[in-house]
Motif scaffolding. Structure first.
Motif, PDB file in Angstrom:
ATOM      1  N   LEU A  78      27.091  13.536 -17.783  1.00  0.00           N
ATOM      2  CA  LEU A  78      27.338  12.101 -17.637  1.00  0.00           C
ATOM      3  C   LEU A  78      26.243  11.253 -18.275  1.00  0.00           C
ATOM      4  CD1 LEU A  78      28.612  11.904 -13.957  1.00  0.00           C
ATOM      5  CD2 LEU A  78      29.936  11.462 -16.019  1.00  0.00           C
ATOM      6  N   LEU A  79      25.005  11.718 -18.194  1.00  0.00           N
ATOM      7  CA  LEU A  79      23.876  10.925 -18.683  1.00  0.00           C
ATOM      8  C   LEU A  79      23.510  11.215 -20.131  1.00  0.00           C
ATOM      9  CD1 LEU A  79      21.583  11.082 -15.543  1.00  0.00           C
ATOM     10  CD2 LEU A  79      23.156   9.260 -16.218  1.00  0.00           C
ATOM     11  N   ASP A  80      24.178  12.165 -20.742  1.00  0.00           N
ATOM     12  CA  ASP A  80      23.870  12.553 -22.119  1.00  0.00           C
ATOM     13  C   ASP A  80      24.616  11.665 -23.118  1.00  0.00           C
ATOM     14  OD1 ASP A  80      22.694  13.979 -24.160  1.00  0.00           O
ATOM     15  OD2 ASP A  80      24.218  15.563 -24.144  1.00  0.00           O
ATOM     16  N   VAL A  81      24.422  10.365 -22.974  1.00  0.00           N
ATOM     17  CA  VAL A  81      25.032   9.372 -23.850  1.00  0.00           C
ATOM     18  C   VAL A  81      23.964   8.335 -24.205  1.00  0.00           C
ATOM     19  CG1 VAL A  81      27.369   9.670 -22.965  1.00  0.00           C
ATOM     20  CG2 VAL A  81      25.870   8.015 -21.893  1.00  0.00           C
ATOM     21  N   GLU A  82      24.278   7.481 -25.158  1.00  0.00           N
ATOM     22  CA  GLU A  82      23.302   6.493 -25.604  1.00  0.00           C
ATOM     23  C   GLU A  82      23.018   5.431 -24.545  1.00  0.00           C
ATOM     24  OE1 GLU A  82      23.034   3.198 -29.110  1.00  0.00           O
ATOM     25  OE2 GLU A  82      23.826   5.167 -29.635  1.00  0.00           O
ATOM     26  N   GLN A  83      24.035   5.041 -23.779  1.00  0.00           N
ATOM     27  CA  GLN A  83      23.870   3.970 -22.799  1.00  0.00           C
ATOM     28  C   GLN A  83      24.574   4.353 -21.506  1.00  0.00           C
ATOM     29  OE1 GLN A  83      25.028   0.137 -24.261  1.00  0.00           O
ATOM     30  NE2 GLN A  83      24.660  -0.879 -22.330  1.00  0.00           N
ATOM     31  N   VAL A  84      23.919   4.100 -20.375  1.00  0.00           N
ATOM     32  CA  VAL A  84      24.471   4.406 -19.055  1.00  0.00           C
ATOM     33  C   VAL A  84      24.345   3.164 -18.188  1.00  0.00           C
ATOM     34  CG1 VAL A  84      24.180   5.795 -16.974  1.00  0.00           C
ATOM     35  CG2 VAL A  84      23.839   6.845 -19.211  1.00  0.00           C
ATOM     36  N   THR A  85      25.391   2.861 -17.428  1.00  0.00           N
ATOM     37  CA  THR A  85      25.349   1.785 -16.444  1.00  0.00           C
ATOM     38  C   THR A  85      25.327   2.402 -15.061  1.00  0.00           C
ATOM     39  OG1 THR A  85      26.596   0.307 -17.893  1.00  0.00           O
ATOM     40  CG2 THR A  85      26.559  -0.238 -15.537  1.00  0.00           C
ATOM     41  N   VAL A  86      24.384   1.969 -14.227  1.00  0.00           N
ATOM     42  CA  VAL A  86      24.252   2.470 -12.865  1.00  0.00           C
ATOM     43  C   VAL A  86      24.472   1.309 -11.917  1.00  0.00           C
ATOM     44  CG1 VAL A  86      22.679   3.498 -11.185  1.00  0.00           C
ATOM     45  CG2 VAL A  86      22.616   4.253 -13.576  1.00  0.00           C
ATOM     46  N   SER A  87      25.349   1.497 -10.923  1.00  0.00           N
ATOM     47  CA  SER A  87      25.574   0.482  -9.902  1.00  0.00           C
ATOM     48  C   SER A  87      24.955   0.946  -8.596  1.00  0.00           C
ATOM     49  CB  SER A  87      27.086   0.279  -9.692  1.00  0.00           C
ATOM     50  OG  SER A  87      27.688  -0.172 -10.871  1.00  0.00           O
ATOM     51  N   LEU A  88      24.217   0.054  -7.952  1.00  0.00           N
ATOM     52  CA  LEU A  88      23.573   0.364  -6.675  1.00  0.00           C
ATOM     53  C   LEU A  88      24.276  -0.380  -5.564  1.00  0.00           C
ATOM     54  CD1 LEU A  88      19.838  -0.005  -7.771  1.00  0.00           C
ATOM     55  CD2 LEU A  88      21.197   2.090  -7.638  1.00  0.00           C
ATOM     56  N   TYR A  89      24.482   0.304  -4.463  1.00  0.00           N
ATOM     57  CA  TYR A  89      25.111  -0.292  -3.277  1.00  0.00           C
ATOM     58  C   TYR A  89      24.207  -0.081  -2.088  1.00  0.00           C
ATOM     59  CZ  TYR A  89      29.236  -0.176  -6.207  1.00  0.00           C
ATOM     60  OH  TYR A  89      30.128  -0.347  -7.243  1.00  0.00           O
ATOM     61  N   LEU A  90      24.099  -1.070  -1.231  1.00  0.00           N
ATOM     62  CA  LEU A  90      23.313  -0.943  -0.010  1.00  0.00           C
ATOM     63  C   LEU A  90      24.220  -0.453   1.122  1.00  0.00           C
ATOM     64  CD1 LEU A  90      21.177  -4.197  -0.125  1.00  0.00           C
ATOM     65  CD2 LEU A  90      20.468  -1.873  -0.687  1.00  0.00           C
ATOM     66  N   ALA A  91      23.819   0.608   1.764  1.00  0.00           N
ATOM     67  CA  ALA A  91      24.578   1.133   2.893  1.00  0.00           C
ATOM     68  C   ALA A  91      24.001   0.565   4.184  1.00  0.00           C
ATOM     69  CB  ALA A  91      24.500   2.653   2.924  1.00  0.00           C
ATOM     70  N   GLU A  92      24.861   0.282   5.135  1.00  0.00           N
ATOM     71  CA  GLU A  92      24.390  -0.197   6.424  1.00  0.00           C
ATOM     72  C   GLU A  92      23.757   0.958   7.183  1.00  0.00           C
ATOM     73  OE1 GLU A  92      26.997  -2.549   8.813  1.00  0.00           O
ATOM     74  OE2 GLU A  92      28.021  -3.327   7.054  1.00  0.00           O
ATOM     75  N   MET A  93      22.661   0.679   7.849  1.00  0.00           N
ATOM     76  CA  MET A  93      21.999   1.695   8.647  1.00  0.00           C
ATOM     77  C   MET A  93      22.725   1.818   9.986  1.00  0.00           C
ATOM     78  SD  MET A  93      19.650   2.691   6.640  1.00  0.00           S
ATOM     79  CE  MET A  93      18.582   3.661   7.658  1.00  0.00           C
ATOM     80  N   PRO A  94      22.871   3.031  10.480  1.00  0.00           N
ATOM     81  CA  PRO A  94      23.579   3.214  11.770  1.00  0.00           C
ATOM     82  C   PRO A  94      22.801   2.643  12.929  1.00  0.00           C
ATOM     83  CG  PRO A  94      22.809   5.335  10.874  1.00  0.00           C
ATOM     84  CD  PRO A  94      22.471   4.262   9.896  1.00  0.00           C
TER      85      PRO A  94
END
Length: 44
Positions: free
Chosen positions: A28-44
């Motif tokens: 997946l990362l062996d490309v010229e450009q990668v987009t990463v999305s971050l999400y915040l998870a609620e703590m229990p």
């Protein structure tokens, strides 16, 4: 794990990736450009 920093001594852990093998992640990362999305998870 995802990291951000200018060198190996100044990284800050931003998160981790679940349910992917190292080989799948490398593919997946062996490309010229990668987009990463971050999400915040609620703590229990």
């Amino acid at each position: 794990m995802l990291f951000y920093g200018s060198n190996t001594w100044a990284y800050t852990k931003l998160g981790h990736i679940e349910d992917l093998s190292a080989e799948n992640l490398k593919t997946l990362l062996d490309v010229e450009q990668v987009t990463v999305s971050l999400y915040l998870a609620e703590m229990p």
